[in-house]
Design a protein around this motif. Structure first.
Motif, mmCIF file in Angstrom:
data_model
loop_
_atom_site.group_PDB
_atom_site.id
_atom_site.type_symbol
_atom_site.label_atom_id
_atom_site.label_comp_id
_atom_site.label_asym_id
_atom_site.label_seq_id
_atom_site.Cartn_x
_atom_site.Cartn_y
_atom_site.Cartn_z
ATOM 1 N N ALA A 90 0.817 -1.223 0.000
ATOM 2 C CA ALA A 90 0.000 0.000 0.000
ATOM 3 C C ALA A 90 0.848 1.270 0.000
ATOM 4 O O ALA A 90 0.309 2.376 0.019
ATOM 5 N N GLN A 91 2.159 1.122 -0.042
ATOM 6 C CA GLN A 91 3.044 2.290 -0.058
ATOM 7 C C GLN A 91 3.002 2.955 -1.439
ATOM 8 O O GLN A 91 2.879 2.277 -2.464
ATOM 9 N N PRO A 92 3.105 4.287 -1.489
ATOM 10 C CA PRO A 92 3.038 4.990 -2.777
ATOM 11 C C PRO A 92 4.042 4.481 -3.805
ATOM 12 O O PRO A 92 3.708 4.362 -4.995
ATOM 13 N N TRP A 93 5.259 4.177 -3.387
ATOM 14 C CA TRP A 93 6.266 3.706 -4.330
ATOM 15 C C TRP A 93 5.865 2.381 -4.959
ATOM 16 O O TRP A 93 6.084 2.160 -6.151
ATOM 17 N N MET A 94 5.267 1.495 -4.158
ATOM 18 C CA MET A 94 4.877 0.183 -4.677
ATOM 19 C C MET A 94 3.635 0.299 -5.562
ATOM 20 O O MET A 94 3.540 -0.373 -6.592
ATOM 21 N N ILE A 95 2.709 1.160 -5.187
ATOM 22 C CA ILE A 95 1.535 1.393 -6.029
ATOM 23 C C ILE A 95 1.977 1.949 -7.383
ATOM 24 O O ILE A 95 1.495 1.512 -8.434
ATOM 25 N N THR A 96 2.929 2.878 -7.364
ATOM 26 C CA THR A 96 3.468 3.438 -8.602
ATOM 27 C C THR A 96 4.093 2.336 -9.451
ATOM 28 O O THR A 96 3.875 2.260 -10.663
ATOM 29 N N LYS A 97 4.871 1.478 -8.812
ATOM 30 C CA LYS A 97 5.510 0.362 -9.526
ATOM 31 C C LYS A 97 4.454 -0.544 -10.148
ATOM 32 O O LYS A 97 4.558 -0.917 -11.324
ATOM 33 N N LEU A 98 3.434 -0.900 -9.381
ATOM 34 C CA LEU A 98 2.411 -1.809 -9.892
ATOM 35 C C LEU A 98 1.582 -1.174 -11.015
ATOM 36 O O LEU A 98 1.224 -1.857 -11.978
ATOM 37 N N VAL A 99 1.304 0.118 -10.909
ATOM 38 C CA VAL A 99 0.611 0.816 -12.005
ATOM 39 C C VAL A 99 1.479 0.781 -13.261
ATOM 40 O O VAL A 99 0.995 0.532 -14.367
ATOM 41 N N GLY A 100 2.782 0.999 -13.087
ATOM 42 C CA GLY A 100 3.705 0.922 -14.218
ATOM 43 C C GLY A 100 3.712 -0.456 -14.854
ATOM 44 O O GLY A 100 3.739 -0.588 -16.080
ATOM 45 N N VAL A 101 3.668 -1.485 -14.021
ATOM 46 C CA VAL A 101 3.630 -2.860 -14.529
ATOM 47 C C VAL A 101 2.369 -3.084 -15.361
ATOM 48 O O VAL A 101 2.429 -3.636 -16.465
ATOM 49 N N VAL A 102 1.234 -2.642 -14.839
ATOM 50 C CA VAL A 102 -0.028 -2.785 -15.579
ATOM 51 C C VAL A 102 0.046 -2.036 -16.915
ATOM 52 O O VAL A 102 -0.376 -2.560 -17.956
ATOM 53 N N LEU A 103 0.601 -0.830 -16.900
ATOM 54 C CA LEU A 103 0.730 -0.057 -18.136
ATOM 55 C C LEU A 103 1.668 -0.746 -19.132
ATOM 56 O O LEU A 103 1.389 -0.765 -20.343
ATOM 57 N N LEU A 104 2.765 -1.330 -18.640
ATOM 58 C CA LEU A 104 3.681 -2.040 -19.545
ATOM 59 C C LEU A 104 3.022 -3.264 -20.162
ATOM 60 O O LEU A 104 3.194 -3.530 -21.359
ATOM 61 N N ILE A 142 11.882 3.972 -16.134
ATOM 62 C CA ILE A 142 12.537 4.979 -15.289
ATOM 63 C C ILE A 142 11.703 5.221 -14.036
ATOM 64 O O ILE A 142 12.227 5.204 -12.908
ATOM 65 N N ILE A 143 10.413 5.438 -14.227
ATOM 66 C CA ILE A 143 9.524 5.703 -13.090
ATOM 67 C C ILE A 143 9.501 4.516 -12.130
ATOM 68 O O ILE A 143 9.622 4.679 -10.911
ATOM 69 N N MET A 144 9.387 3.306 -12.658
ATOM 70 C CA MET A 144 9.305 2.120 -11.808
ATOM 71 C C MET A 144 10.616 1.849 -11.072
ATOM 72 O O MET A 144 10.609 1.557 -9.876
ATOM 73 N N VAL A 145 11.726 1.937 -11.772
ATOM 74 C CA VAL A 145 13.022 1.662 -11.130
ATOM 75 C C VAL A 145 13.305 2.679 -10.026
ATOM 76 O O VAL A 145 13.730 2.316 -8.924
ATOM 77 N N LEU A 146 13.060 3.953 -10.305
ATOM 78 C CA LEU A 146 13.296 4.970 -9.277
ATOM 79 C C LEU A 146 12.338 4.812 -8.100
ATOM 80 O O LEU A 146 12.721 5.044 -6.947
ATOM 81 N N SER A 147 11.117 4.389 -8.359
ATOM 82 C CA SER A 147 10.175 4.141 -7.269
ATOM 83 C C SER A 147 10.662 3.017 -6.362
ATOM 84 O O SER A 147 10.644 3.135 -5.136
ATOM 85 N N VAL A 148 11.103 1.931 -6.967
ATOM 86 C CA VAL A 148 11.543 0.774 -6.176
ATOM 87 C C VAL A 148 12.872 1.044 -5.470
ATOM 88 O O VAL A 148 13.052 0.648 -4.315
ATOM 89 N N THR A 149 13.778 1.704 -6.129
ATOM 90 C CA THR A 149 15.100 1.929 -5.508
ATOM 91 C C THR A 149 15.071 2.991 -4.430
ATOM 92 O O THR A 149 15.870 2.940 -3.492
ATOM 93 N N THR A 150 14.170 3.966 -4.533
ATOM 94 C CA THR A 150 14.108 5.020 -3.511
ATOM 95 C C THR A 150 13.041 4.736 -2.449
ATOM 96 O O THR A 150 13.117 5.280 -1.355
ATOM 97 N N GLU A 151 12.066 3.891 -2.777
ATOM 98 C CA GLU A 151 10.948 3.610 -1.875
ATOM 99 C C GLU A 151 10.383 4.894 -1.298
ATOM 100 O O GLU A 151 10.171 5.041 -0.088
ATOM 101 N N TRP A 152 10.105 5.855 -2.151
ATOM 102 C CA TRP A 152 9.630 7.181 -1.742
ATOM 103 C C TRP A 152 8.240 7.074 -1.120
ATOM 104 O O TRP A 152 7.502 6.124 -1.323
ATOM 105 N N SER A 153 7.907 8.093 -0.352
ATOM 106 C CA SER A 153 6.577 8.186 0.256
ATOM 107 C C SER A 153 6.206 9.645 0.418
ATOM 108 O O SER A 153 7.020 10.539 0.157
ATOM 109 N N PHE A 154 4.995 9.912 0.876
ATOM 110 C CA PHE A 154 4.518 11.275 1.048
ATOM 111 C C PHE A 154 4.904 11.845 2.409
ATOM 112 O O PHE A 154 4.743 13.019 2.652
ATOM 113 N N SER A 155 5.379 11.028 3.312
ATOM 114 C CA SER A 155 5.704 11.528 4.652
ATOM 115 C C SER A 155 7.176 11.820 4.842
ATOM 116 O O SER A 155 8.011 11.535 4.083
#
Length: 155
Positions: A90-104, A142-155
């Motif tokens: 449920a973390q933003p970085w993982m949601i971003t990654k999964l959305v990217g996977v669906v788009l790919l 690019i978006i997916m790799v940076l999301s997974v490697t940084t594990e960014w969040s809103f907090s």
């Protein structure tokens, strides 16, 4: 070597193969579209060759690699859930990654359908279209790799 490192390494290798195919296939489509302006018989010879390459690329590299990406990715998620629980999903970085996977996978499906239209002679896409959209998989990567490697969040 632990299971997680093995799964991650195999996932990365499968992604490389899949991405290579997703980046190259639109280029073959562009070359195919350019042949429409040429005269027979050169046109038909080159288009036959290009369409053979398109089919082989899809069947030998893109489709098998995408299946392996899914399998190894699911294995990684399973191992991550065992190590840190399911909350990371449920973390933003993982949601971003999964959305990217669906788009790919959606782009992969679109390319597969377009290959069939090209083979049937019903495609309306131009060389310019394929050159403009060719980098879609790389931007998503690019978006997916940076999301997974940084594990960014809103907090």
């Amino acid at each position: 070597m632990n299971q997680y490192d093995l799964a991650r390494g195999l996932h990365i290798l499968a992604v490389i193969a899949w991405m290579a195919g997703l980046l190259f296939l639109p280029r073959l489509f562009a070359y195919d579209a350019e042949q429409n302006a040429k005269l027979e018989p050169l046109k038909s010879e080159m288009q036959t060759l290009l369409r053979t390459w398109q089919g082989r690329l899809m069947k030998i590299i893109i489709n098998p690699a995408s299946i392996l990406v899914f399998i190894f990715g699911a294995w990684l998620v399973h191992l991550d859930i065992q190590m840190r629980g399911a909350a990371f999903l449920a973390q933003p970085w993982m949601i971003t990654k999964l959305v990217g996977v669906v788009l790919l996978y959606g782009w992969h499906g679109y390319l597969s359908a377009e290959r069939k239209r090209i083979a049937a002679g019903t495609s309306v896409r131009t060389s310019k279209f394929w050159r403009m959209t060719n980098e879609i998989p790389f931007v998503l990567a690019i978006i997916m790799v940076l999301s997974v490697t940084t594990e960014w969040s809103f907090s």
